[in-house]
Design an enzyme around this catalytic site. Structure first.
Site, PDB file in Angstrom:
ATOM      1  N   ALA A  15       0.810  -1.236   0.000  1.00  0.00           N
ATOM      2  CA  ALA A  15       0.000   0.000   0.000  1.00  0.00           C
ATOM      3  C   ALA A  15       0.848   1.293   0.000  1.00  0.00           C
ATOM      4  O   ALA A  15       0.494   2.252  -0.712  1.00  0.00           O
ATOM      5  CB  ALA A  15      -0.978  -0.023   1.181  1.00  0.00           C
ATOM      6  N   ARG A  17       3.469   2.046  -1.539  1.00  0.00           N
ATOM      7  CA  ARG A  17       3.929   2.418  -2.892  1.00  0.00           C
ATOM      8  C   ARG A  17       2.831   3.160  -3.644  1.00  0.00           C
ATOM      9  O   ARG A  17       3.106   4.047  -4.445  1.00  0.00           O
ATOM     10  CB  ARG A  17       4.329   1.164  -3.673  1.00  0.00           C
ATOM     11  CG  ARG A  17       5.590   0.562  -3.100  1.00  0.00           C
ATOM     12  CD  ARG A  17       6.311  -0.294  -4.099  1.00  0.00           C
ATOM     13  NE  ARG A  17       7.406  -0.965  -3.400  1.00  0.00           N
ATOM     14  CZ  ARG A  17       7.809  -2.197  -3.628  1.00  0.00           C
ATOM     15  NH1 ARG A  17       7.240  -2.918  -4.565  1.00  0.00           N
ATOM     16  NH2 ARG A  17       8.812  -2.717  -2.951  1.00  0.00           N
ATOM     17  N   LEU A  73      -5.442  -6.406  -1.143  1.00  0.00           N
ATOM     18  CA  LEU A  73      -5.780  -7.507  -0.229  1.00  0.00           C
ATOM     19  C   LEU A  73      -5.158  -8.802  -0.749  1.00  0.00           C
ATOM     20  O   LEU A  73      -4.731  -8.861  -1.909  1.00  0.00           O
ATOM     21  CB  LEU A  73      -7.304  -7.657  -0.155  1.00  0.00           C
ATOM     22  CG  LEU A  73      -8.079  -6.403   0.270  1.00  0.00           C
ATOM     23  CD1 LEU A  73      -9.582  -6.650   0.202  1.00  0.00           C
ATOM     24  CD2 LEU A  73      -7.657  -5.976   1.678  1.00  0.00           C
ATOM     25  N   HIS A  78      -9.618 -10.612  -4.030  1.00  0.00           N
ATOM     26  CA  HIS A  78      -9.614  -9.609  -5.104  1.00  0.00           C
ATOM     27  C   HIS A  78     -10.953  -9.514  -5.828  1.00  0.00           C
ATOM     28  O   HIS A  78     -11.497  -8.419  -6.017  1.00  0.00           O
ATOM     29  CB  HIS A  78      -8.502  -9.928  -6.113  1.00  0.00           C
ATOM     30  CG  HIS A  78      -7.127  -9.687  -5.561  1.00  0.00           C
ATOM     31  ND1 HIS A  78      -5.985  -9.923  -6.279  1.00  0.00           N
ATOM     32  CD2 HIS A  78      -6.713  -9.229  -4.346  1.00  0.00           C
ATOM     33  CE1 HIS A  78      -4.922  -9.616  -5.541  1.00  0.00           C
ATOM     34  NE2 HIS A  78      -5.340  -9.208  -4.363  1.00  0.00           N
ATOM     35  N   LYS A  96      -2.650  -7.632  -8.700  1.00  0.00           N
ATOM     36  CA  LYS A  96      -2.581  -8.888  -9.439  1.00  0.00           C
ATOM     37  C   LYS A  96      -2.524 -10.050  -8.461  1.00  0.00           C
ATOM     38  O   LYS A  96      -2.014  -9.843  -7.358  1.00  0.00           O
ATOM     39  CB  LYS A  96      -1.372  -8.950 -10.387  1.00  0.00           C
ATOM     40  CG  LYS A  96      -0.075  -8.295  -9.920  1.00  0.00           C
ATOM     41  CD  LYS A  96       0.558  -8.710  -8.629  1.00  0.00           C
ATOM     42  CE  LYS A  96       1.085 -10.085  -8.440  1.00  0.00           C
ATOM     43  NZ  LYS A  96       1.804 -10.278  -7.153  1.00  0.00           N
TER      44      LYS A  96
HETATM   45  N1  LIG Z   1       2.280  -4.878  -7.775  1.00  0.00           N
HETATM   46  C1  LIG Z   1       3.214  -5.087  -6.868  1.00  0.00           C
HETATM   47  O1  LIG Z   1       4.327  -4.571  -6.923  1.00  0.00           O
HETATM   48  C2  LIG Z   1       2.880  -5.961  -5.686  1.00  0.00           C
HETATM   49  C3  LIG Z   1       3.838  -6.146  -4.700  1.00  0.00           C
HETATM   50  C4  LIG Z   1       3.480  -6.875  -3.582  1.00  0.00           C
HETATM   51  C5  LIG Z   1       2.215  -7.411  -3.490  1.00  0.00           C
HETATM   52  N2  LIG Z   1       1.317  -7.245  -4.487  1.00  0.00           N
HETATM   53  C6  LIG Z   1      -0.047  -7.792  -4.376  1.00  0.00           C
HETATM   54  O2  LIG Z   1      -0.744  -6.975  -3.448  1.00  0.00           O
HETATM   55  C7  LIG Z   1      -1.606  -7.761  -2.646  1.00  0.00           C
HETATM   56  C8  LIG Z   1      -1.295  -7.498  -1.182  1.00  0.00           C
HETATM   57  O3  LIG Z   1       0.056  -7.843  -0.947  1.00  0.00           O
HETATM   58  P1  LIG Z   1       0.852  -7.301   0.347  1.00  0.00           P
HETATM   59  O4  LIG Z   1       2.241  -7.805   0.196  1.00  0.00           O
HETATM   60  O5  LIG Z   1       0.612  -5.862   0.539  1.00  0.00           O
HETATM   61  O6  LIG Z   1       0.098  -8.156   1.455  1.00  0.00           O
HETATM   62  P2  LIG Z   1       0.062  -7.954   3.034  1.00  0.00           P
HETATM   63  O7  LIG Z   1       1.176  -7.116   3.512  1.00  0.00           O
HETATM   64  O8  LIG Z   1      -0.108  -9.329   3.560  1.00  0.00           O
HETATM   65  O9  LIG Z   1      -1.241  -7.056   3.228  1.00  0.00           O
HETATM   66  C9  LIG Z   1      -2.489  -7.440   2.794  1.00  0.00           C
HETATM   67  C10 LIG Z   1      -3.534  -6.708   3.618  1.00  0.00           C
HETATM   68  O10 LIG Z   1      -4.740  -7.409   3.386  1.00  0.00           O
HETATM   69  C11 LIG Z   1      -5.570  -7.315   4.530  1.00  0.00           C
HETATM   70  N3  LIG Z   1      -6.225  -8.601   4.756  1.00  0.00           N
HETATM   71  C12 LIG Z   1      -7.531  -8.824   4.602  1.00  0.00           C
HETATM   72  N4  LIG Z   1      -7.844 -10.093   4.849  1.00  0.00           N
HETATM   73  C13 LIG Z   1      -6.706 -10.692   5.220  1.00  0.00           C
HETATM   74  C14 LIG Z   1      -6.391 -12.004   5.628  1.00  0.00           C
HETATM   75  N5  LIG Z   1      -7.333 -12.967   5.711  1.00  0.00           N
HETATM   76  N6  LIG Z   1      -5.098 -12.286   5.908  1.00  0.00           N
HETATM   77  C15 LIG Z   1      -4.153 -11.348   5.816  1.00  0.00           C
HETATM   78  N7  LIG Z   1      -4.387 -10.067   5.425  1.00  0.00           N
HETATM   79  C16 LIG Z   1      -5.664  -9.745   5.133  1.00  0.00           C
HETATM   80  C17 LIG Z   1      -4.681  -6.906   5.689  1.00  0.00           C
HETATM   81  O11 LIG Z   1      -5.106  -5.637   6.125  1.00  0.00           O
HETATM   82  P3  LIG Z   1      -6.111  -5.429   7.352  1.00  0.00           P
HETATM   83  O12 LIG Z   1      -6.212  -6.719   8.102  1.00  0.00           O
HETATM   84  O13 LIG Z   1      -5.444  -4.354   8.152  1.00  0.00           O
HETATM   85  O14 LIG Z   1      -7.393  -5.016   6.745  1.00  0.00           O
HETATM   86  C18 LIG Z   1      -3.277  -6.802   5.099  1.00  0.00           C
HETATM   87  O15 LIG Z   1      -2.573  -5.677   5.518  1.00  0.00           O
HETATM   88  C19 LIG Z   1      -1.418  -9.205  -3.089  1.00  0.00           C
HETATM   89  O16 LIG Z   1      -2.447  -9.566  -3.963  1.00  0.00           O
HETATM   90  C20 LIG Z   1      -0.102  -9.201  -3.867  1.00  0.00           C
HETATM   91  O17 LIG Z   1      -0.111 -10.125  -4.936  1.00  0.00           O
HETATM   92  C21 LIG Z   1       1.633  -6.515  -5.573  1.00  0.00           C
END
Ligand SMILES: NC(=O)c1ccc[n+]([C@@H]2O[C@H](COP(=O)([O-])OP(=O)(O)OC[C@H]3O[C@@H](n4cnc5c(N)ncnc54)[C@H](OP(=O)(O)O)[C@@H]3O)[C@@H](O)[C@H]2O)c1
Length: 329
Positions: A15, A17, A73, A78, A96
């Protein structure tokens, strides 16, 4: 001009970024963030100067002063939250992979049609000038007849309890990082593979930690890739043509989040560096969606492209799970 007001669902690792990217875009402003936990939402808002925080995703979707929702998420959420956001009248940038099944992509497309809103998959690297240049060069014939695309994306997954390693949350290296070289090969090919093969190392819960896949396109072009959670940082793309080869050393995460772009054209034993200025590719994806919403431009990553991605990823996943490791796409 009033900038589009963005809200973020999921104050996780990616988030910030988008916070940076939205701040860099004159046609976007960050209005709100939502978490399942009000304290986490408030802490993120305080740390990143976000005006409002919500203690549930639904509360943010109900806010009338949010135009676009960024969904950050875990993968299995998604499709559900993209559809809920569209139905709340928001445009959507969703991380993605956009969904885990083709049926869910179709449900997103139907919701977008029904509501007149736009949903785009956040493949940020597809907006970087180094990728636009590489795809144009390959498709122009400058490398000769295209023979092979080779790609890699691996890293060590060490974060305990990461959704990426959860079978019920769309875990696995194919869905997390294999989707990058797969989408690149499809972008260059300009068509969908007619056949895929794959092998993987799965853990005891059926999550792949190392994946290798191959694709054959109707034109005859071949592509292969590996993805993984159990090897050091590796990112690379190579496009092999009959006359020349183009190598991208940092294709997916470049400056400011990685090394600067690096493209090398190898022709007749000579290597030429192609100079590409660094840009914030996350800001480029925010600009692209702003243009789609405000100007009616075609989004660079269409729902049709995302549908093809999910179909191929699902085929590759199935291929790796069959005992023969073979399947027709
Ligand atoms: N485009 C890119 O450069 C890039 C890079 C990394 C990741 N991504 C994508 O972005 C998405 C999120 O990745 P992230 O690395 O930011 O993940 P993360 O740090 O694990 O964060 C995901 C967020 O989702 C929420 N969430 C809701 N239900 C959840 C559950 N059951 N378990 C865990 N978290 C849950 C949480 O927020 P709350 O609980 O606070 O609501 C958590 O902070 C993924 O789909 C990943 O493929 C993209």
């Amino acid at each position: 001009m009033t900038p589009l007001r963005w809200g973020i669902l999921g104050p996780g690792r990616i988030a910030p970024r988008l916070v940076r990217a939205i701040a860099a875009c004159p046609r976007a402003t960050l209005a709100a963030v939502a978490s399942r936990d009000p304290d986490r939402a408030a802490a993120f808002a305080a740390a990143h100067a976000v005006p409002r925080s919500f203690g549930s995703y639904a509360a943010l979707l109900a806010a009338p002063d949010v135009d676009v929702v960024y969904i950050a998420l875990p993968n299995h959420l998604h499709a559900e939250w993209t559809i809920r956001a569209l139905e709340a009248g928001k445009h959507v940038l969703c991380e993605k992979p956009l969904a885990l099944t083709v049926a869910d992509v179709d449900a997103i497309a139907a919701a977008a049609d029904r509501t007149g809103r736009i949903a785009v998959e956040a493949f940020m690297y597809l907006h970087h000038p180094q990728i636009l240049h590489a795809v144009d060069l390959a498709r122009s014939g400058a490398l000769g007849r295209l023979e092979l695309i080779d790609g890699s994306f691996t890293f060590f997954l060490s974060h305990p309890g990461d959704p990426r390693a959860e079978p019920s949350m769309g875990g696995g290296s194919l869905w997390d990082v294999g989707c990058y070289p797969v989408s690149f090969a499809r972008r260059v090919a300009g068509e969908e593979p007619e056949r895929v093969t794959a092998l993987a190392r799965f853990d005891e819960r059926g999550v792949d930690w190392t994946f290798i896949g191959q694709m054959r396109f109707p034109s005859g072009l071949l592509a292969q890739f590996d993805s993984g959670f159990a090897a050091p940082d590796r990112q690379r793309l190579e496009i092999v043509g009959g006359d020349a080869t183009l190598v991208l050393d940092h294709p997916f995460l470049t400056a400011p989040d990685g090394p600067p772009p690096s493209l090398t054209l190898r022709r007749a034993g000579e290597a030429t560096r192609v100079e590409i200025p660094p840009v914030d590719q996350y800001a480029a994806e925010v600009d692209d969606l702003s243009a789609a919403i405000l100007d009616g431009a075609e989004p660079r990553v269409s729902i049709g492209f995302s549908r093809g991605s999910i179909a191929v990823l699902a085929d590759l996943d199935r291929a790796a799970r069959t005992s023969a490791g073979l399947a027709v796409g």
